[in-house]
Design an enzyme around this catalytic site. Structure first.
Site, PDB file in Angstrom:
ATOM      1  CB  SER A 298       2.242  -7.819   1.625  1.00 57.68           C
ATOM      2  OG  SER A 298       1.063  -7.561   2.356  1.00 57.68           O
TER       3      SER A 298
ATOM      4  CG  ASP B 225      -3.096  -7.358   3.517  1.00 61.85           C
ATOM      5  OD1 ASP B 225      -3.494  -6.521   4.353  1.00 61.85           O
ATOM      6  OD2 ASP B 225      -3.658  -7.542   2.421  1.00 61.85           O
TER       7      ASP B 225
ATOM      8  CB  THR C 202      -0.935   0.003   1.221  1.00 62.25           C
ATOM      9  OG1 THR C 202      -1.850  -1.090   1.124  1.00 62.25           O
ATOM     10  CG2 THR C 202      -1.727   1.302   1.330  1.00 62.25           C
TER      11      THR C 202
ATOM     12  CE  LYS D 167      -3.824  -4.536   7.941  1.00 67.78           C
ATOM     13  NZ  LYS D 167      -3.742  -4.629   6.469  1.00 67.78           N
TER      14      LYS D 167
ATOM     15  CD  GLU E 248      -8.117 -26.814  27.140  1.00 65.41           C
ATOM     16  OE1 GLU E 248      -8.944 -27.697  26.803  1.00 65.41           O
ATOM     17  OE2 GLU E 248      -8.181 -26.197  28.218  1.00 65.41           O
TER      18      GLU E 248
END
Length: 358
Positions: free
Chosen positions: A88, A122, A41, A194, A315
């Site tokens: 990306s 990204d 971007t 992000k 778990e």
């Protein structure tokens, strides 16, 4: 007859020579920062000045990016190189290997003090963590991007780039690992993620906290990661031409083993199970995970939650199942570490050590 020189002319010449010498001396004192451009971007353009979504990424070249921030010349001797020109989301293992090798080659030069990598947001956290594990230098490596394209009224790329160059050229940044610089903040590549689809404050380090801020062209550090990185890691990509296939299986209600089985059938050497909660294993999927491990596929339990330590033997009985716990790494970063780990060993105890080390 010998003519006498005009004193004013001599004074002007003296002042000019002095100014040129001072300028050269000042330039020589500035750090040498290399900007490697990969697209994203920050190099994007929109149809109008108010276009902040729906723009085209990776259209502006590195020379134009640098030229758009003339103030860079006051803080560093900056050179640019266009490594890739992609959005990306299209970043691949092959891109990572090529980028890592280029970074290492440049940092080995005496005339390079730091590197800035312009990158789409990204997958910036993933590229950053990969480099954090494979860069063989303590010199600063800073990833930078933008949440708005270069043509937007509120474009954040120029100030982000300026800040990134300031960090890359700062002695205070040496030895702190690979970092991300956005929104006047400094984050560790290992811990940052992000968090928002479009706002400029998208990058955050939940719970563990950011490393510091950039103010007035100067970085201020308040925290560093205690995990080993860069020159202190055991990973070497110099001779690697490919990375092992590792895929991510996402946990959700009513989950089934279809995706897992497909990845294993396609040759996955490792699986990151992005489980719910503390990496819980759904009853319908657990048998398929066990079967995959018996076939030789390494299973790493991670969590889709995004924060907290993944408890080993919490778990699931990891000791009994011969699984690996991802510690605090999110699924996409756990994948990167597992790929690199598999270039060294298939021993799950050794791989678990790596997850607690890096």
């Amino acid at each position: 007859m010998i003519k006498t020189c005009n004193p004013r002319w001599l004074l002007a010449l003296f002042c000019l020579v002095t100014a040129m010498a001072a300028a050269q001396a000042q330039t020589a004192k500035l750090p040498n920062v290399m900007v490697l451009a990969t697209g994203g971007t920050i190099a994007g353009t929109g149809a109008t000045s108010t276009t902040t979504v729906g723009y085209t990424a990776a259209t502006v070249g590195v020379d134009q990016l640098i030229k758009a921030v003339p103030e860079l010349s006051k803080i560093a001797n900056v050179k640019g190189e266009q490594v890739f020109q992609i959005a990306s989301e299209s970043m691949t293992n092959e891109h990572w290997l090529a980028l890592g090798k280029r970074v290492n080659a440049l940092l080995a030069q005496n005339d390079v003090d730091g590197i800035v990598i312009t990158h789409g947001t990204d997958t910036m956290e993933e590229t950053g963590y990969f480099l954090d594990l494979v860069v063989k230098s303590r010199k600063p490596v800073i990833l930078v991007g933008a949440m708005r394209p270069s043509t937007a009224l509120s474009a954040d790329g120029p100030i982000n780039l300026y800040n990134a160059v300031a960090i890359a050229g700062s002695p205070d940044a040496i030895g702190k690992g690979v970092m991300l610089a956005l929104n006047d903040q400094i984050h560790s590549a290992r811990d940052v993620t992000k968090t928002n689809t479009s706002t400029p404050d998208s990058f955050k380090t939940p719970e563990l906290g950011l490393m510091g801020y950039i103010q007035g062209g100067k970085p201020f550090f308040y925290r560093v990661s205690t995990r080993k990185h860069t020159a202190d890691t055991e990973f070497d990509i110099a001779s690697l031409s490919a990375l092992p296939q590792v895929d991510i299986v996402y946990g959700y209600a009513n989950m089934n083993p279809v995706a897992l089985d497909a990845f294993v059938a396609a040759g996955a050497k490792g699986i990151i199970h992005a489980g719910v909660g503390d990496g819980s294993l759904a009853a319908r999927v657990k048998p398929a995970l066990i079967a995959a491990r018996k076939k030789g596929t390494i299973i790493v339990r991670s969590s889709r939650v995004g924060q907290g330590i993944l408890a080993r033997n919490g778990e699931a009985n990891d000791d009994e199942l011969d699984f690996v716990a991802a510690d605090t790494l999110n699924p996409q970063k756990a994948r990167i570490l597992l790929m690199l780990a598999l270039t060294k060993t298939n021993n799950t105890r050794e791989i678990q050590r790596m997850f607690y080390t890096y």
